[in-house]
Design an enzyme around this catalytic site. Structure first.
Site, short mmCIF file in Angstrom:
data_model
loop_
_atom_site.label_atom_id
_atom_site.label_comp_id
_atom_site.label_asym_id
_atom_site.label_seq_id
_atom_site.Cartn_x
_atom_site.Cartn_y
_atom_site.Cartn_z
N LYS A 1 6.64 -28.68 15.60
CA LYS A 1 7.73 -28.96 14.83
C LYS A 1 8.54 -30.23 15.17
CE LYS A 1 9.16 -24.43 12.73
NZ LYS A 1 10.34 -23.47 12.45
N ASP B 1 15.35 -24.69 7.99
CA ASP B 1 15.70 -23.34 8.64
C ASP B 1 17.09 -22.89 8.31
OD1 ASP B 1 13.00 -22.29 9.10
OD2 ASP B 1 13.17 -23.60 11.07
P1 NAP Z 1 11.81 -19.71 21.20
O1 NAP Z 1 12.37 -21.24 20.86
O2 NAP Z 1 10.76 -19.45 22.16
O3 NAP Z 1 13.32 -19.01 21.74
C1 NAP Z 1 13.28 -17.87 22.28
C2 NAP Z 1 14.49 -17.02 22.51
O4 NAP Z 1 14.49 -15.93 23.12
C3 NAP Z 1 15.13 -17.81 23.96
O5 NAP Z 1 16.66 -18.05 23.49
C4 NAP Z 1 14.95 -17.14 25.12
O6 NAP Z 1 15.63 -17.23 25.90
C5 NAP Z 1 15.02 -15.70 24.30
N1 NAP Z 1 14.44 -14.61 25.24
C6 NAP Z 1 12.95 -14.60 25.06
N2 NAP Z 1 12.76 -13.60 25.78
C7 NAP Z 1 13.86 -13.02 26.61
C8 NAP Z 1 13.95 -11.94 27.23
N3 NAP Z 1 13.06 -11.16 28.09
N4 NAP Z 1 15.48 -11.79 27.60
C9 NAP Z 1 16.47 -12.48 27.11
N5 NAP Z 1 16.09 -13.59 26.26
C10 NAP Z 1 14.90 -13.85 25.95
O7 NAP Z 1 11.75 -19.02 19.91
P2 NAP Z 1 12.31 -19.35 18.27
O8 NAP Z 1 11.55 -20.20 17.77
O9 NAP Z 1 13.57 -19.55 18.69
O10 NAP Z 1 12.25 -17.94 17.78
C11 NAP Z 1 12.84 -16.85 18.12
C12 NAP Z 1 12.74 -15.53 17.21
O11 NAP Z 1 13.35 -15.73 15.99
C13 NAP Z 1 11.36 -15.15 17.21
O12 NAP Z 1 11.39 -13.69 17.20
C14 NAP Z 1 11.06 -15.63 15.67
O13 NAP Z 1 9.81 -14.91 14.92
C15 NAP Z 1 12.22 -15.55 15.02
N6 NAP Z 1 12.37 -16.34 14.11
C16 NAP Z 1 12.45 -15.90 12.70
C17 NAP Z 1 12.80 -16.83 11.64
C18 NAP Z 1 12.93 -16.37 10.21
O14 NAP Z 1 12.92 -16.98 9.17
N7 NAP Z 1 13.74 -15.17 10.14
C19 NAP Z 1 12.59 -18.18 11.94
C20 NAP Z 1 12.39 -18.74 12.84
C21 NAP Z 1 12.28 -17.86 14.35
P3 NAP Z 1 15.28 -18.14 27.44
O15 NAP Z 1 15.98 -19.41 26.88
O16 NAP Z 1 16.25 -17.66 28.50
O17 NAP Z 1 13.90 -18.06 27.46
#
Ligand code: NAP
Length: 271
Positions: free
Chosen positions: A65, A101
């Site tokens: 992305k 998004d």
């Molecule tokens: P990402 O860039 O990897 O970000 C992950 C986020 O989760 C960060 O803020 C991270 O915090 C936090 N996190 C992960 N493990 C953690 C823990 N053990 N304790 C506290 N915080 C934690 O992922 P992303 O692309 O943003 O996606 C995040 C979620 O959104 C995923 O589950 C994805 O499937 C979902 N999503 C849904 C849609 C939809 O259309 N509904 C679209 C996009 C994403 P740190 O910075 O501290 O690591």
């Protein structure tokens, strides 16, 4: 015939072929949409080959992305602000990058809660990853007076603060519950609560009872966060609609029809 696709690595899990395939059939269109696995080192060459093969456009998912931006001839203002492209159009060889998004997130809320007033109060956002960037952009565009942001790694939240200034307030992850009292909407954008991930632990007692609670995690459909919000009497919106709505503007750009999100489509994707 219109040819579209989604590129990513891995790509087998992508719901996009199901969503776009459903709409192609529903609207009786001549076209195709396929999932193409593309590794990072093959990205540049693959984009060129999609252009050469006459593709109308494609979706872009993890891990491309950000990298795709440098391969676009133009990136629209929303995608630039979010810092990621998830959809591309190709017109006479000219590649334009978009990000849908933020649209998907806001449209999902508005379809589930028609008339929801984003301007009524601050938004509380958990997480500062890639999805959070789109959610925060969407909330501020929709009129949220400001965003209160908390993330386990404070440095990542601070990076967003540097971009948004006074519109964004960063609060400590350990003290998040102390900052819920004025929130109009509370959104989880972390991966916590997702199947096979740890639970998101947050006490929502301090949240006003009419504040909307939304989770962008959609597997499971009803996360523990949404369950606890419901048990306190708060309105909730699940994350599946964001996935479905983000697909609409790209479909419209390629196929010329703004498609609808129906419960039939939602059931198909959740099967
Ligand atoms: P990402 O860039 O990897 O970000 C992950 C986020 O989760 C960060 O803020 C991270 O915090 C936090 N996190 C992960 N493990 C953690 C823990 N053990 N304790 C506290 N915080 C934690 O992922 P992303 O692309 O943003 O996606 C995040 C979620 O959104 C995923 O589950 C994805 O499937 C979902 N999503 C849904 C849609 C939809 O259309 N509904 C679209 C996009 C994403 P740190 O910075 O501290 O690591």
């Amino acid at each position: 015939m219109i040819k579209a696709a989604v590129i990513g690595d891995p790509i087998g899990h992508s719901k996009s072929p199901l969503i776009h395939g459903y709409w192609i059939e529903k609207y009786g269109l001549e076209g195709s949409y396929e999932a193409i696995q593309v590794s990072s080192n093959a990205l540049k060459e693959k984009v060129k080959s999609l252009v050469d093969q006459g593709y109308t456009g494609f979706n872009v998912t993890i891990p491309h992305k950000e990298a795709i931006m440098a391969l676009c001839d133009e990136v629209d203002a929303t995608a630039l602000a979010i810092g990621a492209v998830n959809a591309v159009t190709i017109q006479d060889g000219f590649v334009t990058g978009y990000n849908t998004d933020a649209f998907g997130f806001i449209e999902n809320i508005l379809q589930a809660r028609p008339g929801f007033d984003f301007e009524k109060g601050p938004a509380f956002v958990l997480g500062a990853g890639g999805a959070a960037r789109a959610v925060i952009y969407g909330l501020l565009k929709a009129g949220a007076p400001h965003v209160i942001l908390t993330n386990r790694t404070t440095g990542k939240a601070d990076e967003l603060k540097a971009e948004y200034g006074a519109a964004l307030e960063v609060v400590d992850w350990q003290e998040k519950e102390n900052h819920l009292a004025n929130a109009n909407i509370c959104v989880n954008t972390t991966s916590l609560g997702m199947k096979s991930k740890p639970e998101l632990e947050i006490n929502l007692e301090n949240l006003p009872r009419d504040a909307l609670v939304s989770d962008i995690v959609y597997a499971p459909l009803e996360t523990t966060l949404l369950k606890s919000a419901k048990s306190l009497g708060n309105p909730t919106v699940s994350g599946i609609g964001m996935l479905l709505h983000q697909a609409r503007p790209a479909f419209e750009k390629w196929f010329g029809v703004m498609p609808e999100v129906t419960t039939e489509l939602q059931d198909l994707v959740l099967k």
